[in-house]
Write a protein that holds these residues in place. Structure first.
Motif, PDB file in Angstrom:
ATOM      1  N   GLU A 185       0.855  -1.179   0.000  1.00 48.65           N
ATOM      2  CA  GLU A 185       0.000   0.000   0.000  1.00 48.65           C
ATOM      3  C   GLU A 185       0.898   1.237   0.000  1.00 48.65           C
ATOM      4  OE1 GLU A 185      -3.301   0.219  -0.193  1.00 48.65           O
ATOM      5  OE2 GLU A 185      -3.350  -1.967  -0.432  1.00 48.65           O
ATOM      6  N   LEU A 186       0.429   2.281  -0.673  1.00 52.95           N
ATOM      7  CA  LEU A 186       1.232   3.489  -0.779  1.00 52.95           C
ATOM      8  C   LEU A 186       1.587   4.044   0.603  1.00 52.95           C
ATOM      9  CD1 LEU A 186       2.448   5.402  -2.894  1.00 52.95           C
ATOM     10  CD2 LEU A 186       0.389   6.810  -2.696  1.00 52.95           C
ATOM     11  N   ASP A 187       0.659   3.932   1.558  1.00 52.33           N
ATOM     12  CA  ASP A 187       0.923   4.430   2.913  1.00 52.33           C
ATOM     13  C   ASP A 187       2.025   3.651   3.608  1.00 52.33           C
ATOM     14  OD1 ASP A 187      -1.007   6.290   2.525  1.00 52.33           O
ATOM     15  OD2 ASP A 187      -2.586   5.202   3.588  1.00 52.33           O
ATOM     16  N   GLU A 188       2.212   2.386   3.170  1.00 50.95           N
ATOM     17  CA  GLU A 188       3.226   1.538   3.793  1.00 50.95           C
ATOM     18  C   GLU A 188       4.614   1.734   3.162  1.00 50.95           C
ATOM     19  OE1 GLU A 188       2.027  -2.527   3.665  1.00 50.95           O
ATOM     20  OE2 GLU A 188      -0.001  -2.100   4.403  1.00 50.95           O
ATOM     21  N   LEU A 189       4.627   2.497   2.074  1.00 47.70           N
ATOM     22  CA  LEU A 189       5.892   2.709   1.362  1.00 47.70           C
ATOM     23  C   LEU A 189       6.788   3.623   2.200  1.00 47.70           C
ATOM     24  CD1 LEU A 189       7.253   1.983  -1.362  1.00 47.70           C
ATOM     25  CD2 LEU A 189       6.388   4.145  -2.256  1.00 47.70           C
ATOM     26  N   ASP A 190       7.894   3.064   2.701  1.00 51.01           N
ATOM     27  CA  ASP A 190       8.784   3.802   3.611  1.00 51.01           C
ATOM     28  C   ASP A 190       9.925   4.441   2.818  1.00 51.01           C
ATOM     29  OD1 ASP A 190      10.149   4.810   5.731  1.00 51.01           O
ATOM     30  OD2 ASP A 190      10.950   2.898   6.422  1.00 51.01           O
ATOM     31  N   VAL A 191       9.715   5.700   2.480  1.00 53.02           N
ATOM     32  CA  VAL A 191      10.745   6.429   1.720  1.00 53.02           C
ATOM     33  C   VAL A 191      11.382   7.463   2.642  1.00 53.02           C
ATOM     34  CG1 VAL A 191      11.233   7.907  -0.257  1.00 53.02           C
ATOM     35  CG2 VAL A 191       9.461   6.152  -0.426  1.00 53.02           C
ATOM     36  N   PRO A 192      12.666   7.307   2.966  1.00 51.15           N
ATOM     37  CA  PRO A 192      13.332   8.299   3.825  1.00 51.15           C
ATOM     38  C   PRO A 192      13.280   9.695   3.209  1.00 51.15           C
ATOM     39  CG  PRO A 192      14.682   6.344   3.560  1.00 51.15           C
ATOM     40  CD  PRO A 192      13.563   6.219   2.575  1.00 51.15           C
ATOM     41  N   SER A 193      13.155  10.692   4.061  1.00 46.80           N
ATOM     42  CA  SER A 193      13.026  12.070   3.568  1.00 46.80           C
ATOM     43  C   SER A 193      14.383  12.749   3.394  1.00 46.80           C
ATOM     44  CB  SER A 193      12.175  12.892   4.534  1.00 46.80           C
ATOM     45  OG  SER A 193      12.763  12.888   5.826  1.00 46.80           O
ATOM     46  N   LYS A 194      15.472  12.058   3.758  1.00 46.70           N
ATOM     47  CA  LYS A 194      16.807  12.634   3.603  1.00 46.70           C
ATOM     48  C   LYS A 194      17.690  11.670   2.828  1.00 46.70           C
ATOM     49  CE  LYS A 194      16.702  15.218   7.970  1.00 46.70           C
ATOM     50  NZ  LYS A 194      17.322  15.369   9.313  1.00 46.70           N
ATOM     51  N   ILE A 195      18.509  12.249   1.970  1.00 51.78           N
ATOM     52  CA  ILE A 195      19.399  11.409   1.163  1.00 51.78           C
ATOM     53  C   ILE A 195      20.380  10.646   2.055  1.00 51.78           C
ATOM     54  CG2 ILE A 195      21.173  13.156   0.745  1.00 51.78           C
ATOM     55  CD1 ILE A 195      21.241  12.108  -2.170  1.00 51.78           C
ATOM     56  N   TYR A 196      20.768  11.264   3.172  1.00 49.71           N
ATOM     57  CA  TYR A 196      21.672  10.623   4.123  1.00 49.71           C
ATOM     58  C   TYR A 196      21.076   9.308   4.609  1.00 49.71           C
ATOM     59  CZ  TYR A 196      24.854  10.206   8.132  1.00 49.71           C
ATOM     60  OH  TYR A 196      25.799   9.765   9.031  1.00 49.71           O
ATOM     61  N   ASP A 197      19.767   9.329   4.934  1.00 54.84           N
ATOM     62  CA  ASP A 197      19.098   8.121   5.451  1.00 54.84           C
ATOM     63  C   ASP A 197      18.962   7.051   4.386  1.00 54.84           C
ATOM     64  OD1 ASP A 197      18.835   9.261   7.970  1.00 54.84           O
ATOM     65  OD2 ASP A 197      16.956  10.254   7.421  1.00 54.84           O
ATOM     66  N   VAL A 198      18.739   7.476   3.142  1.00 58.76           N
ATOM     67  CA  VAL A 198      18.643   6.507   2.040  1.00 58.76           C
ATOM     68  C   VAL A 198      19.956   5.752   1.889  1.00 58.76           C
ATOM     69  CG1 VAL A 198      18.328   6.213  -0.444  1.00 58.76           C
ATOM     70  CG2 VAL A 198      16.935   7.857   0.780  1.00 58.76           C
ATOM     71  N   VAL A 199      21.051   6.503   1.844  1.00 57.16           N
ATOM     72  CA  VAL A 199      22.365   5.884   1.674  1.00 57.16           C
ATOM     73  C   VAL A 199      22.681   4.989   2.869  1.00 57.16           C
ATOM     74  CG1 VAL A 199      24.835   6.323   1.414  1.00 57.16           C
ATOM     75  CG2 VAL A 199      23.195   7.773   0.230  1.00 57.16           C
ATOM     76  N   LYS A 200      22.362   5.472   4.069  1.00 52.28           N
ATOM     77  CA  LYS A 200      22.657   4.702   5.283  1.00 52.28           C
ATOM     78  C   LYS A 200      21.916   3.366   5.272  1.00 52.28           C
ATOM     79  CE  LYS A 200      23.082   5.314  10.268  1.00 52.28           C
ATOM     80  NZ  LYS A 200      22.819   6.217  11.417  1.00 52.28           N
ATOM     81  N   ARG A 201      20.647   3.379   4.859  1.00 49.83           N
ATOM     82  CA  ARG A 201      19.881   2.127   4.815  1.00 49.83           C
ATOM     83  C   ARG A 201      20.421   1.167   3.756  1.00 49.83           C
ATOM     84  NH1 ARG A 201      13.592   3.701   5.168  1.00 49.83           N
ATOM     85  NH2 ARG A 201      13.442   1.733   4.024  1.00 49.83           N
ATOM     86  N   ARG A 202      20.915   1.725   2.647  1.00 49.96           N
ATOM     87  CA  ARG A 202      21.492   0.852   1.622  1.00 49.96           C
ATOM     88  C   ARG A 202      22.797   0.239   2.119  1.00 49.96           C
ATOM     89  NH1 ARG A 202      22.735   2.463  -3.763  1.00 49.96           N
ATOM     90  NH2 ARG A 202      22.772   0.223  -4.019  1.00 49.96           N
ATOM     91  N   LEU A 203      23.575   1.026   2.884  1.00 53.52           N
ATOM     92  CA  LEU A 203      24.831   0.507   3.430  1.00 53.52           C
ATOM     93  C   LEU A 203      24.574  -0.584   4.468  1.00 53.52           C
ATOM     94  CD1 LEU A 203      26.792   3.872   3.840  1.00 53.52           C
ATOM     95  CD2 LEU A 203      27.374   2.008   2.272  1.00 53.52           C
ATOM     96  N   ASN A 204      23.461  -0.466   5.179  1.00 47.71           N
ATOM     97  CA  ASN A 204      23.132  -1.454   6.209  1.00 47.71           C
ATOM     98  C   ASN A 204      22.843  -2.831   5.626  1.00 47.71           C
ATOM     99  OD1 ASN A 204      23.516   0.310   8.301  1.00 47.71           O
ATOM    100  ND2 ASN A 204      21.371   0.953   8.409  1.00 47.71           N
ATOM    101  N   ARG A 205      22.634  -2.904   4.291  1.00 47.08           N
ATOM    102  CA  ARG A 205      22.378  -4.195   3.644  1.00 47.08           C
ATOM    103  C   ARG A 205      23.671  -4.947   3.331  1.00 47.08           C
ATOM    104  NH1 ARG A 205      17.168  -4.580   2.514  1.00 47.08           N
ATOM    105  NH2 ARG A 205      15.937  -2.662   2.462  1.00 47.08           N
TER     106      ARG A 205
END
Length: 977
Positions: A397-417
């Motif tokens: 569901e679109l409401d469940e789509l967790d998109v970080p609002s900061k580029i820093y958080d996006v990169v950090k989550r990708r690094l955590n993988r």
């Protein structure tokens, strides 16, 4: 984890910017070079835009030379060195001495030897030279065979043992040099010059050696001039850097004749000041070449230094902007429509509601890198999936789509993988820098080579966080490296930097000089005391290369760590020298004073007082300069005659510059006596120079010559090429004032030869100007104009605004003599604008005098009067009698034109009174000529003839043919009347 495979998105929303860049590239291809800077925040798509331009450049067979500025690099010119090394052009930045020319040959198209020169002291077996000559002959034949018959100059090279044979060919003749050492663009340029000078003279040469007398000196010059003896002629960091810049410029210009050149430098916000100085120099001098210079930078990183100083890129752009040297393209974030297009371009077929795209746009705000990272993240989160037909669908569901609002958080989550080991590898790499080598990472982490490379391969292909580039890895985006580095705790980060420093030192144990900047950076960040040693080494290295801003940064960091007084004194002294060199007098005084406060030894204290004196003298504070000299004199005893000599001679210079000639003679004579006692020949030469110049100021030209010629003899014996250039110019100008123009020309030509030999462009331009003045006085206006224009070209090349103004002034004067007042006015007004901009009062007055004459020639007496009046009042105001004479001459001439003859006579009479004090023969003869014009207007032909005869006699004695002709013409007209 499966390898992440996404389509390379199309370039979206950048049509206008790409079109501008392609237009600039096409202009460069057609010989109209330019410089373009692309500005935009991190992730805005600068690199992507440049990638598209490079595709176009490759299709058009453009030679792409590219380098990257790195945030952690402290190495001066690092991006340029990297770019040219990878382009196979590292000889341009090697910084090695000029090559040693072992032999030179001039050969015609048939392979016949026209002339040759071989170094006698080479020690080579004659048979080797003979075989080398045969190799040259074969080389000429093969090269000319490959040449297009319509081609211009052609260069080829051939290795021959420890030597290199360079061959420069034109359509019918070749110049070959056999060199030892690194190739030089100056040598190639000189070879081309010889071919141009010879032209087609030997096209039909039959082999008669008696007809080659003019060719032999041109060939021998490569051996005899001293320019290519395999050593630096002067140990002057500034001249070495200027020659390095020129070598790079000549190399790029030559390369662009074969293929157009695109020079691309990424992330200029991290560039060093020396790189930016070079870019400025190249931008100024490639506007008529097939060269496009392209740079990118992040405006958000252009911030003030901790001390409030302006960022060096901002300073550089301000300077380039004043000269109109670059165009800026600013990239903005994408709108909602283009955000949607990027997503679809990445994924291919999609079936999303508009609300999905709206959410992506809202969270990323149209930042291209942010958009790409968000799409990768939601794929990894399995929030979107492909169905059997390959169409991407939203799986949550679109409401469940967790998109970080900061580029820093996006990169950090990708690094955590990443797996733990993989993240450790990247953490370590982020400390090394934007680029890193696997051997350093492996050594630090103690990882097996195969295991490490497998991890790096997965990080590159599956996670797309790095990419391999020749022999090193590079983070896919600066943000990835920043997130990793900022995520490391402070204590761990320092330990990492220490281990990185230790590892680099161990791996480069035999070549520490190559990595001294890296070691300084890492140990400084680690807070390790070893930073002290490497900061000083890096500072010394930068200072030796005239990388002043970089040297200051290293030394100032070092002062924060060092406790040892001896080391501190040396650093403060070096900082004082550098600040003095770049004209930051307050910081120079501050650092010299800091050194003085901790110095204990009197002779070294005296040296520091003399350094302070030099700064105050440059500031124009002669009283304080003399005070510092006297402070130094109090510290040295009679036995230290060398220090006494230096201080007395410098003190004499301050008196000379402030007009106290008697004190100047007194102190320089005392300095000379101490120098002779110490047997210090160079100090003796300096003393003689000061005395000679003072005698010039006093009008005692005979005594001036005696001292200057003794000085010249000493300098020649000590092979001080730089000082020789200055002295022979001084002597030449003395002979000019004596009216011995031919003798003056001989000396000034010696000065030009010396300046050209060492490559000092400022002195070359200045000497060309002096030589032009001599030819102008001799009446050879065409040659004078040629020399002034050549000097102007050099001044503009090096960005010497005041020098350019002087050349324009002289060009304007020649056009006035040629009867071309409109051209004269254009040049003189342009020169005046420069003099006003640079604040040079003397030159403003001289320019106003000639503007008065030019306006008279077109009949504008109002403008003529206005300029003459300004010249007289300004010269009187500053107490410059020689200038006042010039002003009153122009004023009187204007009154003649206005038919106010009594006022004209009054001005000339005042001029005569001033000349009795000054004693300038050229101006005296000029006044006689103007008196004659006045008496002709009053009808007193006898007095007119008397003045013309006096003027003619003086002009003839001085060899001033132009004015001789003017006088003879006026006398002929008088006889008719």
């Amino acid at each position: 984890m499966e390898e992440l495979v996404l389509q390379q998105p199309e370039l979206i929303g950048r049509d206008e910017e790409l079109s501008k860049l392609k237009k600039s590239l096409d202009m460069a291809i057609n010989g109209k070079g330019s410089t373009v800077y692309i500005a935009g925040e991190a992730g805005i798509g600068k690199t992507r835009l440049v990638t598209e331009l490079k595709k176009d450049a490759e299709a058009k067979e453009v030679n792409i030379i590219q380098g990257w500025c790195l945030a952690e690099s402290l190495e001066p010119m690092m991006p340029i060195k990297t770019a040219l090394r990878e382009a196979g052009m590292f000889h341009l930045v090697s910084g090695t001495p000029p090559p040693k020319v072992m032999s030179a040959y001039l050969v015609n198209g048939a392979g016949m030897l026209i002339s040759k020169a071989e170094r006698e002291e080479s020690g080579l077996d004659p048979d080797i030279f003979a075989s080398m000559l045969q190799a040259v002959g074969n080389f000429v034949h093969d090269s000319l065979t490959m040449m297009d018959s319509n081609s211009g100059a052609y260069l080829n090279s051939l290795g021959y043992g420890e030597y290199t044979i360079l061959l420069q060919s034109s359509a019918s003749i070749s110049m070959a040099t056999v060199i030892k050492g690194t190739n030089s663009e100056f040598l190639i340029d000189d070879m081309k010059r010889v071919l141009v000078e010879i032209g087609t003279k030997y096209d039909d040469w039959s082999g008669d050696v008696s007809k080659t007398t003019d060719a032999q000196p041109k060939t021998s010059w490569f051996i005899d001039s001293g320019k290519y003896d395999g050593r630096f002629l002067v140990d002057d960091a500034k001249i070495k850097q200027e020659n390095l810049f020129d070598n790079i410029l000549l190399g790029l210009q030559r390369a662009s004749m074969e293929k157009p050149v695109l020079l691309f430098l990424d992330d200029l916000q991290w560039s060093d000041p020396t790189t930016l100085n070079l870019v400025h120099y190249l931008a100024r001098n490639t506007r008529n070449n097939n060269v496009l210079i392209l740079g990118t930078y992040r405006p958000e990183d252009i911030v003030e230094g901790p001390d409030g100083s302006t960022h060096h890129l901002e300073t550089s752009m301000q300077g380039m902007s004043r000269e109109g040297l670059f165009e800026k393209i600013e990239l903005k974030r994408l709108d909602a429509e283009n955000t949607e297009k990027i997503v679809e371009s990445m994924l291919g077929q999609t079936s999303f509601e508009q609300s999905f795209f709206d959410k992506i746009y809202k969270e990323t705000d149209g930042s291209p890198f942010f958009i790409l990272e968000v799409v990768k993240l939601i794929i990894e989160d399995e929030a979107i999936k492909q169905n059997e037909e390959g169409i991407w669908l939203l799986d949550k569901e679109l409401d469940e789509l967790d998109v970080p609002s900061k580029i820093y958080d996006v990169v950090k989550r990708r690094l955590n993988r990443l797996m733990k080991e993989q993240k450790e590898i990247l953490e370590c790499a982020s400390v090394i820098g934007d680029e890193f080598k696997s051997d350093i990472v492996g050594s630090i982490l103690g990882l097996n080579k195969i295991r490490l490379l497998k991890n790096l391969s997965e990080i590159e292909k599956t996670h797309q966080l790095i990419h391999y580039l020749q022999d090193k890895y590079r983070f896919d985006h600066a943000k990835v490296k920043e997130v990793l580095y900022n995520g490391i705790g402070e204590e761990l980060r320092k330990e990492y930097h220490k281990i990185v420093g230790d590892t680099i030192a161990e791996l480069h144990n035999d070549s520490l000089d190559e990595v001294v900047n890296d070691l300084a950076y890492h140990y400084l960040e680690a807070g390790d005391l070893k930073a002290e040693k490497y900061l000083i080494m890096a500072g010394d290295k930068a200072k030796d290369k005239y990388a002043n801003e970089e040297a200051i940064r290293f030394y100032e960091h070092a002062t924060e760590l060092i406790d040892d007084e001896e080391e501190l004194k040396a650093i403060f002294k070096n900082l004082g020298d550098i600040y003095n060199l770049i004209g930051d007098f307050e910081n120079a005084i501050k650092n010299y004073t800091s050194a003085l406060e901790i110095e204990r030894e009197n002779s070294r204290k005296a040296e520091l007082h003399m350094s302070l004196s030099f700064v105050y003298e440059r500031k124009g504070d002669y009283e304080r300069a003399r005070e510092e000299c006297n402070n130094g004199l109090k510290l040295v005893g009679e036995q230290d005659s060398l220090e006494l000599a230096k201080l007395q001679i410098f003190l004499a210079g301050t008196y000379a510059r402030s007009g106290d000639f008697d004190k100047a003679i007194e102190n320089s004579s005392e300095g000379l006596a101490f120098a002779e006692k110490a047997g210090a020949m160079m100090e003796i030469a300096k003393a003689r120079q000061v005395i000679g110049v003072v005698h010039i100021f006093k009008g005692d030209l005979k005594s001036a010559l005696e001292h200057l010629e003794i000085c010249l003899k000493i300098l020649k014996e000590n092979r001080d090429v730089t000082a020789i250039s200055t002295i022979v110019n001084n002597i030449g100008l003395v002979y000019r004032d004596l009216g011995k123009l031919e003798k003056a020309r001989e000396f000034i030509e010696q000065g030009l030869e010396a300046s050209e030999k060492i490559g000092n462009k400022y002195d070359i331009s200045s000497t060309l100007n002096n030589l032009g003045l001599i030819y102008r006085e001799m009446g050879d206006l065409a040659r004078a104009l040629e020399l002034f224009e050549k000097g102007l070209e050099i001044s503009e090349m090096i960005g010497d605004r005041f020098g350019a103004g002087l050349r324009l002034y002289n060009i304007g004067e020649v056009h006035l003599y040629l009867g071309e007042p409109q051209k004269s006015l254009e040049c003189l007004n342009e020169a005046l604008a420069i003099f006003i901009e640079t604040g040079n009062k003397r030159s403003i007055i001289e320019c106003q005098c000639n503007l008065a004459y030019a306006y008279l020639e077109i009949g504008n007496t109002v403008k003529a009067f206005e300029n003459a009046e300004k010249a007289v009042s300004s010269s009187h105001e500053i107490g410059a009698k020689g200038l006042e004479i010039m002003g009153r001459l122009s004023f009187g001439t204007t009154y003649i034109k206005m038919n106010e003859l009594e006022k004209a006579k009054s001005e000339f009479d005042k001029t005569q009174e001033l000349l009795a004090e000054v004693g300038d023969r050229i101006l005296q003869a000029g006044l006689y000529y103007q008196y004659a014009r006045l008496y002709i207007c009053t009808g007193d032909y006898d007095k007119a003839k008397e003045k013309l005869v006096k003027a003619l006699s003086m002009f003839e004695e001085m060899g001033m043919k132009l004015w001789e002709e003017k006088c003879m013409k006026a006398l002929a007209e008088l006889d008719v009347a």
